[in-house]
Design a protein around this motif. Structure first.
Motif, PDB file in Angstrom:
ATOM      1  N   HIS A  11     -52.464 -38.955  42.185  1.00  0.00           N
ATOM      2  CA  HIS A  11     -52.206 -38.717  43.606  1.00  0.00           C
ATOM      3  C   HIS A  11     -50.988 -37.814  43.755  1.00  0.00           C
ATOM      4  CE1 HIS A  11     -51.092 -39.669  47.828  1.00  0.00           C
ATOM      5  NE2 HIS A  11     -52.393 -39.770  47.962  1.00  0.00           N
ATOM      6  N   LEU A  47     -54.763 -47.217  46.730  1.00  0.00           N
ATOM      7  CA  LEU A  47     -55.282 -46.014  47.376  1.00  0.00           C
ATOM      8  C   LEU A  47     -56.709 -45.774  46.872  1.00  0.00           C
ATOM      9  CD1 LEU A  47     -52.251 -43.542  47.202  1.00  0.00           C
ATOM     10  CD2 LEU A  47     -53.087 -44.778  49.191  1.00  0.00           C
ATOM     11  N   TYR A  49     -60.240 -43.571  46.169  1.00  0.00           N
ATOM     12  CA  TYR A  49     -60.691 -42.214  45.866  1.00  0.00           C
ATOM     13  C   TYR A  49     -62.214 -42.210  45.906  1.00  0.00           C
ATOM     14  CZ  TYR A  49     -61.152 -37.627  43.689  1.00  0.00           C
ATOM     15  OH  TYR A  49     -61.462 -36.321  43.452  1.00  0.00           O
ATOM     16  N   TRP A  56     -58.935 -38.592  48.565  1.00  0.00           N
ATOM     17  CA  TRP A  56     -58.225 -39.869  48.514  1.00  0.00           C
ATOM     18  C   TRP A  56     -58.447 -40.618  49.825  1.00  0.00           C
ATOM     19  CZ3 TRP A  56     -55.906 -41.888  44.232  1.00  0.00           C
ATOM     20  CH2 TRP A  56     -55.727 -41.024  43.157  1.00  0.00           C
TER      21      TRP A  56
END
Length: 689
Positions: A11, A47, A49, A56
Motif C-alpha cells: 500500500h 485494508l 484489495y 485498494w
C-alpha cells in the motif's frame, strides 16, 4: 494475479501487510485480499484489495471466507461463523468448517450468506460489544433472509457450559485442557485466543453441542423492531443525496429509492408477514422517514446506474431479469455475474435483455433485420449501438427518416432491444424539458417515435442530454427547493420529415435515411420477431465482444483528426478489430454521414439555403445585417416569406446565422462578423473558402 503478485502487494501509505487472507469465489479464484497492518504503537487495521478492479477497495458484494471448503462440505455439517479470518483459520486447523465476512459488524450485510442456507450454523463472536452486534446481525440476516436458524455462543458462560455438557452426557471432563490451562475470558477474547490457550476439540465440541441442545428461538437483536432490520436493508445515498435501500430478496440484491411507492409497500407487506397486522399510514411514514434519515446522515455514498454503469475498469450491464444478473465487461472479455457490484435501479418499463451466447457472437447476423440502403449506413447503426455502451458519453443522436413503409419504427425497436429494451419501446415526442428529464431518469436509451418536427426548445434539450448537461426544476410541494438532474443519454428519433434541420442538432447526430421496402419484400411481423429472437443471443454476444475490444484498445487509439463527438469516434474506432472493419473504415463512413448531414441541415434551413444560393450566385457579399435581410428577402422570396423560419428582427436573424455557420463552413462557405466605421457598426462578410 499470481500468488507472488499477491504476496508482493504494498500500500502506498500503509506499506507491506503483516498478514494476508484470501477470499475466493466458488471456483476457487481469489477475488479479495484482506491485508492486515500493525500499528507502530500497538493495534492493527485491515485494508482490502480487490483483484477485479486492482484497487485498494472492497467490492460491494463479497463472498464468504473459505467459500470453496464450505461448498465442499456435507449438507448437514456444522458451520462456525467467526468474527475475523484468524479465528476461522484457527478453528479450521482443528477440522471444523468455518467462515467469516469481510469488514466486521459494519459490513456484514454486503456478504452473500446464501451458501450457509439450511446449514446448522453456530456463531462464535468476539467477547465485546462489536462482537455481539456482529453476531446479532448475522443471525438476523440468516433467519429473515434465508430461514436459517443460527446459535450464538455465549462466551462469558463457556466454563459453565462445558462442565454442564460433560455432566449431562456422562463424558470425561477431567482430561479437558481447560482444567489444566484455566484462562480469564477478557474483553475481545475470541476463538483464536481459546485455541492458543490450549482449548481443543473436546471443549469446542462441548460448546457447540450445548448451543445446539438449547433449542432456543432464532436469535434476534432486542433492538430490532418488527420488520426487516438494517442487517437485511442497507441504506445509502447517491452522490446527489437521494436516499436508497438495498434489499436481499431471494438470494440477490435489489436497490430501491426509499421515497418510492414500491419501498413503502414492501415495508407494509413485511410488517404484515412478521406480525399479522397492518401498519397505520402514520407508522408506515415514520418507518420510511427513519430509513431515509439513516441513509442521508449515516449511509455511504454510491453512484446509481440505469442499465449501464461503470466501476473502475469494468463496465456492467443490467440484464433486467428477475434474478438481477448483470454482464461484466472489461478489456479481457465479458461474463454474466450473479451479484454485480454496480448498483442498478429499475423502472417499471424496463424489460430484460436476451441472455447473450457464451460463444459464436457475430454482429453481422444483425444485417437481415435492419433496412439500410448501403454498407456505410449499416456501419453507422452498428457504431451508434457500440457508442451506447460508452461509460460516460457523449452519445450521438441517431435520427432515422424515410417514407411510410421504410421500417423506421421496426429498426428503432431492433436497435433498442439490443441495449435497453422497454415497454413501450418508444414514446411520442416530449412536450417539455421536464418530460425529457423524467424519461432520462428511468431509461438509458431515449427513443421517440413518429416525430413530425422538433421544437427549437426541445432541440436544445436533446443536444444537452446527448453531450452532457444539467436540468433544474422546482421540487414538488416546495417553494424554494430545486431538483437538479444531470445526465448523458443516447437518443433515438425517427420520423418522415428531416428532423435534423436545426444545425446544432445535426452537428450531434447520425442521420440514416431508410429506403422504402417493396411490397414483395415485406416480412410478416410474427416470422420476423421469431427469427430475430433466435439470433439475438449471438448478435448481443458479438456486440459485447466489440465493447470489450474497445476497452482494450481505447488507450492506444490515435485519431488523425478529431471530429465533433471525438470521444464517440475514438470509442468506435477502438472497437473496429472486433467488427471486421479495416482501420479507418468507421471514420470514413462517419465523415460521409456528417457531410450528408451538413447538406440536409442547410437545405432544411431557409436562412442557410438562402445564404448558400447568394454565394453561388455572387461569389461573395458584405454588408450590415439589415442589408443582408433585405437582399435575401428581395432575391429569394420563396425561402424568406415565412416569418417563423426566416426571422424578421436583425438580432434573431444573427442568431440563426450563427447556428448555421459550422455546416456552411464545412461546405466551404465562410461567414465572418466585424465592426466598421467610427460608430462600430456591425457588418458581416460571406464568401467561398
Amino acid at each position: 494475479m499470481t500468488p507472488s503478485d499477491i504476496k508482493a502487494l504494498r500500500h502506498h501509505k500503509a506499506g507491506t501487510p503483516t498478514a494476508q487472507h484470501s477470499y475466493r469465489s466458488a471456483k476457487g479464484e481469489v477475488v479479495l485480499i484482506a491485508n492486515r497492518f500493525d500499528r507502530t504503537g500497538g493495534g492493527k487495521f485491515f485494508l482490502p484489495y480487490t483483484i477485479d478492479s486492482q484497487s485498494w477497495t472492497a467490492p460491494d458484494s463479497r463472498p464468504l471466507y473459505r467459500l470453496p471448503e464450505l461448498l465442499a462440505s456435507k449438507p448437514d455439517s456444522i458451520v462456525i461463523i467467526t468474527e475475523g479470518e484468524k479465528c476461522a483459520d484457527a478453528l479450521a486447523s482443528l477440522g471444523y468448517i468455518t467462515t467469516t465476512t469481510f469488514g466486521g459488524a459494519s459490513s456484514a450485510h454486503k456478504t452473500d450468506l446464501s451458501p450457509v442456507q439450511g446449514c446448522r450454523v453456530v456463531i462464535w463472536p468476539d467477547n465485546d460489544d462489536p462482537g455481539r452486534k456482529y453476531a446479532d446481525q448475522i443471525a438476523t440476516a440468516l433467519c429473515t433472509g434465508f430461514s436459517t436458524k443460527a446459535h450464538i455462543l455465549q462466551i462469558a458462560d463457556f466454563p459453565v457450559q462445558i462442565a454442564e455438557f460433560h455432566a449431562t452426557n456422562g463424558t470425561d471432563h477431567n482430561s479437558a485442557n481447560i482444567d489444566e490451562n484455566p484462562v480469564e475470558i477478557c474483553a475481545g477474547w475470541d476463538a483464536a485466543d481459546a485455541i492458543s490457550n490450549g482449548w481443543g476439540v473436546a471443549e469446542i465440541d462441548a460448546l457447540i453441542a450445548h448451543a445446539l441442545q438449547a433449542d432456543e428461538k432464532p436469535v434476534l437483536s432486542n433492538e430490532v423492531a418488527p420488520g426487516r432490520s438494517l442487517a437485511d436493508i442497507e441504506v445509502w445515498k447517491t452522490p446527489d443525496g437521494e436516499p436508497y435501500a438495498t434489499l436481499r430478496l431471494d438470494g440477490h440484491f435489489e436497490h430501491w429509492p426509499i421515497a418510492s411507492a414500491a419501498f413503502k409497500k414492501f415495508l407494509s407487506y413485511q410488517h404484515y408477514q412478521d406480525t399479522g397486522k397492518m401498519l397505520s399510514q402514520s407508522a408506515l411514514d415514520d418507518q420510511r422517514r427513519t430509513y431515509e434519515g439513516q441513509a442521508l446522515f449515516d449511509g455511504e455514498a454510491h453512484p446509481v446506474f440505469n442499465r449501464i454503469g461503470t466501476l473502475g475498469r469494468t463496465l456492467y450491464v443490467d440484464i433486467g431479469d428477475v434474478s438481477w444478473k448483470a454482464i461484466a465487461i472489461n478489456s479481457e472479455g465479458w461474463q454474466v455475474i450473479d451479484h454485480p457490484p454496480a448498483r442498478f435501479t429499475r423502472a417499471r418499463s424496463m424489460q430484460p435483455l436476451a441472455m447473450p451466447a457464451m460463444s459464436g457472437g457475430d454482429i453481422n447476423l444483425l444485417r437481415p433485420f435492419l433496412n439500410t440502403a448501403n454498407e456505410a449506413d449499416f456501419q453507422m447503426l452498428i457504431a451508434w449501438l457500440i457508442g451506447c455502451f460508452h461509460p460516460k458519453g457523449p452519445y450521438p443522436i441517431l435520427i432515422l427518416n424515410g417514407e411510410q413503409g421504410s421500417a423506421k419504427s421496426t429498426t428503432a425497436r431492433v436497435l433498442r432491444n439490443l441495449i435497453d429494451p422497454a415497454n413501450p419501446i418508444a414514446r411520442s415526442a416530449p412536450n417539455s424539458e421536464q418530460d425529457l428529464v423524467i424519461a432520462a431518469k428511468h431509461n438509458h436509451v431515449l427513443a421517440f417515435d413518429n416525430l413530425s418536427t422538433i421544437k427549437p426548445m426541445m432541440a436544445d434539450a436533446f443536444c444537452r442530454i446527448a453531450t452532457g448537461g444539467g436540468f433544474g426544476t422546482r421540487k414538488l410541494h416546495t417553494d424554494s427547493e430545486e431538483m437538479l438532474f444531470s445526465a448523458t443519454r443516447p437518443c433515438l428519433l425517427n420520423g418522415i420529415p428531416d428532423l435534423a434541420g436545426r444545425p446544432d442538432l445535426a452537428d450531434r447526430a447520425i442521420v440514416v435515411s431508410l429506403p422504402v421496402i417493396a411490397p414483395t419484400d415485406r416480412a410478416f411481423e410474427g416470422e420476423f420477431n421469431k427469427a430475430l429472437d433466435a439470433q439475438m443471443p449471438l448478435i448481443l454476444a458479438g456486440l459485447l465482444d466489440a465493447v470489450s475490444t474497445a476497452l482494450e484498445n481505447l488507450a492506444t487509439v490515435r485519431l488523425a483528426e478529431r471530429p465533433r463527438m471525438a470521444d464517440f469516434a475514438k470509442w468506435v474506432s477502438a472497437a473496429e478489430p472486433a467488427l471486421g472493419w479495416t482501420q479507418g473504415a468507421f471514420l470514413a463512413a462517419y465523415a460521409a454521414n456528417r457531410e450528408s448531414g451538413d447538406r440536409m441541415s442547410v437545405e432544411g434551413n431557409p436562412v442557410g439555403l438562402a445564404i448558400l444560393k447568394l454565394v453561388q450566385d455572387d461569389g461573395r457579399w458584405s454588408g450590415t445585417m439589415t442589408e443582408l435581410k433585405t437582399t435575401l428577402r428581395n432575391r429569394y422570396p420563396l425561402l424568406t416569406d415565412d416569418p417563423y423560419s426566416f426571422p424578421r428582427q436583425e438580432n434573431k436573424l444573427s442568431a440563426a446565422i450563427r447556428r448555421i455557420i459550422p455546416p456552411l463552413r464545412r461546405m466551404r462557405v465562410v461567414i465572418s462578423f466585424d465592426r466598421s466605421g467610427h460608430s462600430g457598426e456591425r457588418t458581416l462578410r460571406i464568401e467561398r473558402a
